[in-house]
Design a protein around this motif. Structure first.
Motif, short mmCIF file in Angstrom:
data_model
loop_
_atom_site.label_atom_id
_atom_site.label_comp_id
_atom_site.label_asym_id
_atom_site.label_seq_id
_atom_site.Cartn_x
_atom_site.Cartn_y
_atom_site.Cartn_z
N ILE A 132 10.48 -34.35 26.62
CA ILE A 132 10.65 -33.73 25.31
C ILE A 132 10.90 -34.80 24.25
O ILE A 132 10.51 -34.67 23.11
CB ILE A 132 11.82 -32.71 25.33
CG1 ILE A 132 11.54 -31.61 26.36
CG2 ILE A 132 12.06 -32.11 23.97
CD1 ILE A 132 10.28 -30.83 26.12
N PRO A 163 3.90 -20.28 22.14
CA PRO A 163 4.75 -21.45 22.39
C PRO A 163 5.63 -21.82 21.19
O PRO A 163 5.35 -21.42 20.07
CB PRO A 163 3.72 -22.56 22.64
CG PRO A 163 2.53 -22.14 21.84
CD PRO A 163 2.51 -20.64 21.91
N TYR A 205 6.53 -27.91 17.72
CA TYR A 205 7.32 -28.89 16.99
C TYR A 205 6.38 -29.87 16.30
O TYR A 205 5.36 -30.26 16.86
CB TYR A 205 8.21 -29.70 17.95
CG TYR A 205 9.17 -28.87 18.73
CD1 TYR A 205 10.39 -28.47 18.18
CD2 TYR A 205 8.88 -28.49 20.03
CE1 TYR A 205 11.28 -27.71 18.91
CE2 TYR A 205 9.76 -27.73 20.76
CZ TYR A 205 10.96 -27.34 20.20
OH TYR A 205 11.84 -26.58 20.91
N GLU A 236 3.06 -29.93 32.86
CA GLU A 236 3.03 -28.58 33.42
C GLU A 236 4.01 -28.47 34.57
O GLU A 236 4.05 -29.33 35.45
CB GLU A 236 1.61 -28.27 33.90
CG GLU A 236 1.38 -26.87 34.33
CD GLU A 236 -0.09 -26.61 34.59
OE1 GLU A 236 -0.61 -25.62 34.05
OE2 GLU A 236 -0.71 -27.40 35.33
N ARG A 290 3.86 -24.90 30.10
CA ARG A 290 3.02 -26.02 29.68
C ARG A 290 3.54 -26.61 28.38
O ARG A 290 3.92 -25.88 27.46
CB ARG A 290 1.58 -25.57 29.50
CG ARG A 290 0.93 -25.15 30.80
CD ARG A 290 -0.49 -24.68 30.58
NE ARG A 290 -1.10 -24.34 31.84
CZ ARG A 290 -1.10 -23.10 32.35
NH1 ARG A 290 -0.55 -22.11 31.69
NH2 ARG A 290 -1.68 -22.87 33.52
N THR A 291 3.51 -27.93 28.31
CA THR A 291 3.82 -28.65 27.08
C THR A 291 2.59 -29.46 26.71
O THR A 291 2.19 -30.36 27.45
CB THR A 291 5.03 -29.57 27.25
OG1 THR A 291 6.16 -28.79 27.62
CG2 THR A 291 5.33 -30.33 25.96
N ARG A 292 1.97 -29.11 25.61
CA ARG A 292 0.83 -29.88 25.10
C ARG A 292 1.36 -30.79 24.02
O ARG A 292 2.07 -30.36 23.12
CB ARG A 292 -0.25 -28.96 24.54
CG ARG A 292 -0.96 -28.22 25.62
CD ARG A 292 -2.30 -27.70 25.16
NE ARG A 292 -2.92 -26.99 26.25
CZ ARG A 292 -3.76 -27.53 27.12
NH1 ARG A 292 -4.09 -28.80 26.99
NH2 ARG A 292 -4.27 -26.82 28.09
N LEU A 293 1.01 -32.06 24.13
CA LEU A 293 1.54 -33.08 23.23
C LEU A 293 0.38 -33.88 22.65
O LEU A 293 -0.44 -34.42 23.39
CB LEU A 293 2.47 -33.98 24.03
CG LEU A 293 3.12 -35.15 23.32
CD1 LEU A 293 4.11 -34.64 22.29
CD2 LEU A 293 3.84 -36.01 24.34
N MET A 303 3.94 -30.96 19.38
CA MET A 303 4.28 -30.57 20.74
C MET A 303 4.42 -29.05 20.79
O MET A 303 5.17 -28.46 20.00
CB MET A 303 5.59 -31.25 21.12
CG MET A 303 6.08 -30.95 22.49
SD MET A 303 7.47 -32.01 22.98
CE MET A 303 8.57 -31.92 21.59
N VAL A 312 5.36 -25.95 23.46
CA VAL A 312 6.01 -25.71 24.74
C VAL A 312 6.10 -24.22 25.00
O VAL A 312 6.62 -23.48 24.15
CB VAL A 312 7.46 -26.28 24.75
CG1 VAL A 312 8.11 -26.09 26.11
CG2 VAL A 312 7.48 -27.74 24.32
N ASP A 330 0.16 -20.77 26.60
CA ASP A 330 -0.36 -22.09 26.25
C ASP A 330 -1.07 -22.06 24.89
O ASP A 330 -1.86 -21.15 24.64
CB ASP A 330 -1.32 -22.53 27.35
CG ASP A 330 -1.80 -23.95 27.23
OD1 ASP A 330 -1.32 -24.68 26.34
OD2 ASP A 330 -2.65 -24.34 28.03
#
Length: 191
Positions: free
Chosen positions: A58, A82, A85, A140, A148-151, A164, A166, A170
């Motif tokens: 994070i 999600p 951020y 993931e 799932r966290t897509r960054l 980001m 989360v 998704d």
């Protein structure tokens, strides 16, 4: 006759924090289905040193210690979507590119992150063509359903932009690319 007199307010350099705040995304900039979630912004702890992504995904990256010139915001998806951020860090061009490189190296350096009993896989994903340099990863959980966290991180001039998302729902690669392109455009216009 006074020659060369200038308005002192006009001669003052722009406030970098005010400039960064003007470049942040708003609900109006996002696809439909997002609301402001500023109370969630504290989770990203801007201004504190960043641990390695292998220790705390994070917080993102260990190359840049975030300077005092940091702006951030948060949103949540209204239909179970999600948490999103956005963090803007004015750290200079070299540090901006270094943070992008740190995130790009994360899947190779630590393909699995262990957080207590929770394991996260870290995979490289396609990065949109934004800024001077960009990278993207997907984190993931092994839970059912997976979280799932897509960054997406990109460098634009002296600024690093971190996006980001989360959640169980998704944001998707295409959705995140759209948001990143909007963020890059807003950053360019604010400068």
């Amino acid at each position: 006759m006074v020659i060369g007199a200038a308005n002192p307010a006009a001669a003052a350099p722009p406030d970098p924090l005010k400039w960064l705040h003007s470049a942040l995304l708003t609900v109006e900039d996002l696809p439909p289905g997002y609301e402001s979630a500023d109370e969630w912004s504290d989770l990203v702890r801007p201004g504190e040193p960043d641990p390695s992504i292998c220790v705390d995904p994070i917080a993102v990256g260990s190359v840049v210690t975030r300077p005092g010139i940091t702006a951030h915001t948060a949103f949540f998806g209204t239909k179970g979507g999600p948490l999103l951020y956005e963090i803007l860090i004015a750290a200079g061009p070299a540090k901006a590119r270094a943070l992008v490189a740190e995130v790009a190296a994360a899947p190779r350096r630590c393909p699995v992150v262990q957080l207590g009993d929770l394991s996260l896989t870290v995979k490289r994903t396609g990065a949109p063509e934004v800024g001077e340099r960009a990278s993207a990863v997907l984190l993931e959980t092994g839970t059912e359903p997976p979280i799932r966290t897509r960054l997406i991180v990109f460098a634009k001039g002296e600024v690093t932009a971190i996006l980001m998302a989360v959640g169980v729902e998704d944001a998707g690669l295409r959705g995140m690319h759209t948001i990143a392109l909007t963020a890059a455009g807003k950053l360019a216009r604010a400068n």
